[in-house]
Write an enzyme that holds these catalytic residues in place. Structure first.
Site, short mmCIF file in Angstrom:
data_model
loop_
_atom_site.label_atom_id
_atom_site.label_comp_id
_atom_site.label_asym_id
_atom_site.label_seq_id
_atom_site.Cartn_x
_atom_site.Cartn_y
_atom_site.Cartn_z
N HIS A 174 -3.25 -5.88 1.08
CA HIS A 174 -2.55 -6.06 2.36
C HIS A 174 -2.44 -7.53 2.75
CE1 HIS A 174 -2.41 -1.83 3.88
NE2 HIS A 174 -3.42 -1.68 3.03
N GLU A 225 -0.61 -8.82 4.99
CA GLU A 225 -0.46 -8.93 6.44
C GLU A 225 -1.80 -8.95 7.16
OE1 GLU A 225 -0.80 -4.52 5.84
OE2 GLU A 225 -0.02 -6.24 4.72
N CYS A 228 0.85 -1.20 0.00
CA CYS A 228 0.00 0.00 0.00
C CYS A 228 0.88 1.26 0.00
CB CYS A 228 -0.96 -0.04 1.18
SG CYS A 228 -2.41 1.05 1.01
#
EC number: 6.3.5.3
Length: 227
Positions: A194, A196, A86
């Site tokens: 994302h 994560e 991002c």
């Protein structure tokens, strides 16, 4: 394996990145503040999402000049794996480690939802745990994720298999539905979704965890000590 999570003023996904490495992957990880000047001793460098320096001027443009970035660039050029997610992807673009730029989403709205991605290249440091052509679900959260590059750059990205992830739908207006790209050497990945945030079934799935497992697997394979 030892990871570094770079923290800029305004980063807000650094804790998620730390959690993904330490708790989900089970590897060593440190936060590195933007004023540090060395990433020596780290096997992989992670640039998290957020709004570094408030996204003033444009996303990532100030963070690119943080003291730590000079050594991040050096490490990347020497082959150390670098992942920018991002805002981290935007910083990599501003730093010249990846080609292209980010524009506002075509509908000028902030997008925050799970999206489907197609794995376009599983022969990279970051994607070896995926199947070629596999569809995975990873969340996005951005207002400026509309990837743009000129026609010649786009042609080269496609010809060199540098497009790693592609949206299966028109999410934000990115050229050729590009969601993530690697550099020519294959050790620098920038992506808007994302991973994560997709490392546990509890929060919606583990499709992102395999990206971190890929990094670990390839690092281990490249550091095998033979008698």
């Amino acid at each position: 394996m030892k990871f570094a999570v770079i923290v800029f003023p305004g980063s807000n996904c650094d804790a998620d990145m730390y959690h993904a490495v330490k708790d989900a992957l089970g590897e060593e990880v440190d936060y590195l503040w933007h004023t540090e000047t060395s990433v020596e001793g780290y096997d992989a460098i992670l640039l998290p999402g957020g709004f570094s320096y408030g996204d003033y001027l444009r996303s990532g443009s100030i963070a690119r000049f943080s003291p730590i970035m000079e050594d991040v660039i050096r490490a990347a050029n020497e082959g150390v794996p670098v992942l920018g997610v991002c805002n981290g992807f935007q910083v990599l673009l501003e730093a010249g480690l990846l080609p292209g730029a980010m524009l506002r989403n075509e509908k000028l709205t902030f997008i925050c939802k799970p999206v489907e991605l197609e794995v376009q290249n599983n022969d990279t440091f970051f994607t070896s745990e995926y199947e070629q052509g596999e569809t995975i679900t990873i969340p996005v959260a951005h207002g400026e994720g509309n990837y743009y590059c000129d026609d010649e750059t786009l042609k080269q990205l496609e010809a060199n298999n540098q497009v790693v992830f592609r949206y299966t739908d028109r999410v934000n207006g990115s050229r050729n539905h590009i969601a993530g790209i690697v550099n020519k050497a294959g050790n620098v990945l920038g992506m808007m979704p994302h991973p994560e945030r997709a490392v546990e079934q509890l929060v919606g799935g583990e499709d992102g965890l395999r990206l971190f497992k890929s990094i670990l697997r390839n690092w281990r394979e490249s550091h095998v000590v033979t008698p």
